[in-house]
Design a protein around this motif. Structure first.
Motif, PDB file in Angstrom:
ATOM      1  N   SER A  83      60.765  -9.306 -24.650  1.00  0.00           N
ATOM      2  CA  SER A  83      59.993 -10.145 -23.730  1.00  0.00           C
ATOM      3  C   SER A  83      60.822 -10.612 -22.536  1.00  0.00           C
ATOM      4  O   SER A  83      60.283 -11.137 -21.564  1.00  0.00           O
ATOM      5  CB  SER A  83      59.423 -11.359 -24.469  1.00  0.00           C
ATOM      6  OG  SER A  83      60.459 -12.185 -24.972  1.00  0.00           O
ATOM      7  N   ARG A  84      62.147 -10.421 -22.601  1.00  0.00           N
ATOM      8  CA  ARG A  84      63.018 -10.846 -21.504  1.00  0.00           C
ATOM      9  C   ARG A  84      63.067  -9.838 -20.362  1.00  0.00           C
ATOM     10  O   ARG A  84      63.701 -10.093 -19.345  1.00  0.00           O
ATOM     11  CB  ARG A  84      64.440 -11.086 -22.029  1.00  0.00           C
ATOM     12  CG  ARG A  84      64.554 -12.162 -23.105  1.00  0.00           C
ATOM     13  CD  ARG A  84      64.000 -13.471 -22.635  1.00  0.00           C
ATOM     14  NE  ARG A  84      64.096 -14.512 -23.652  1.00  0.00           N
ATOM     15  CZ  ARG A  84      63.531 -15.699 -23.568  1.00  0.00           C
ATOM     16  NH1 ARG A  84      62.800 -15.994 -22.498  1.00  0.00           N
ATOM     17  NH2 ARG A  84      63.657 -16.586 -24.534  1.00  0.00           N
ATOM     18  N   THR A  85      62.447  -8.691 -20.549  1.00  0.00           N
ATOM     19  CA  THR A  85      62.453  -7.660 -19.520  1.00  0.00           C
ATOM     20  C   THR A  85      61.103  -6.966 -19.489  1.00  0.00           C
ATOM     21  O   THR A  85      60.357  -6.998 -20.470  1.00  0.00           O
ATOM     22  CB  THR A  85      63.565  -6.628 -19.801  1.00  0.00           C
ATOM     23  OG1 THR A  85      63.564  -5.623 -18.797  1.00  0.00           O
ATOM     24  CG2 THR A  85      63.382  -5.988 -21.162  1.00  0.00           C
TER      25      THR A  85
END
Length: 271
Positions: free
Chosen positions: A53-55
């Motif tokens: 979810s960070r990218t």
């Protein structure tokens, strides 16, 4: 001693039935075990969700596409763990001499081990995987049609067969290793962990290892590539996603040869 075949399914039904009834006799304990497995599954998914979810994209997949890989891998592994996961108790049986009793019965040793316990608590991970799959599918951009259903069936059955063979391979090695349970767990549970992530994240040698030696990529990653219509990384064409039953069959040949050799190698506890 060689493993001996049997044509009578009755003893297995009786063994399995007694194990299942025993677990349901202690409902509070059973519920606690299931919840513990649910917690394990949720924590594993949380790790994947945080990473992806960070990218926008990692290894060619977004967070929901990676969630499909996680879900398929966990369903396949949980089924295999439920069916043959108890084979990993072999070191204790060898050390205590309890395996000798299995060899004296007119039933295959592997079948006896597989039915010596049925850990229904492991369905907790299946529930987590099913929930993740239900949430991720409409968000992953995959059309739900007959082709997708056929591929999912092939992937789940083939993946479960692959992990089952991996359990048997790991168990077979215990006949030659001295208290090597932790070492072979790196094959079974390490393979499960590898299957939860896109193989495109691994370097070339590891990618080949988890495809052509321990075929973890066949379990979920390659089938998801087929669903998404993606070509796949170098050395892993997406069409291999249909080939998990083939990979499972080849691995089972190796597993059964190792198992037969291990049983013949075993000379008893000496007691």
């Amino acid at each position: 001693m060689a493993d001996r075949p049997t044509r009578a399914p009755g003893p297995y039904r009786a063994l399995l039935g007694s194990r299942v009834r025993a677990q349901f006799s202690y409902r509070a304990s059973f519920a606690a075990d299931v919840l513990a497995n649910v917690g394990t599954g949720l924590s594993e998914f949380a790790t994947i969700y945080v990473v992806f979810s960070r990218t926008d994209e990692l290894g060619g997949l977004d967070v929901w596409q990676a969630a499909l890989v996680f879900a398929l891998a966990n369903v396949a592994f949980s089924i295999a763990d439920l069916v043959v996961g108890h084979v990993d108790t072999l070191p204790t049986l060898v050390r205590t001499g309890a395996l000798d009793a299995f060899l004296l019965r007119p039933l295959p040793v592997l079948a006896q081990l597989a039915t010596s316990d049925v850990a229904l608590r492991r369905v907790g991970r299946v529930l987590v995987a099913a929930l993740v799959f239900a949430v991720a599918w409409p968000r992953a951009g995959v059309e739900f049609d007959g082709r997708a259903v056929a591929l999912l069936v092939v992937a789940v059955l083939g993946g479960a067969a692959i992990f089952s063979a991996v359990f048997v391979v790991a168990g077979s090695l215990q006949f030659w290793l001295l208290d090597g349970r932790e070492a072979v767990n790196s094959i079974t549970y390490g393979g499960s962990n590898a299957a939860q992530y896109p193989a495109s994240l691994y370097s070339g040698p590891l990618r080949w290892l988890f495809c052509y030696v321990v075929p973890a990529a066949f379990v979920a990653y390659l089938p998801v590539l087929v669903l998404l219509g993606e070509p796949g990384p170098a050395g892993l064409p997406a069409w291999l996603g249909w080939c998990s039953p083939v990979a499972a069959a080849l691995l089972w040949v190796v597993a059964l040869l190792l198992w037969r050799g291990g049983v013949r190698h075993y000379t008893g506890s000496g007691s």
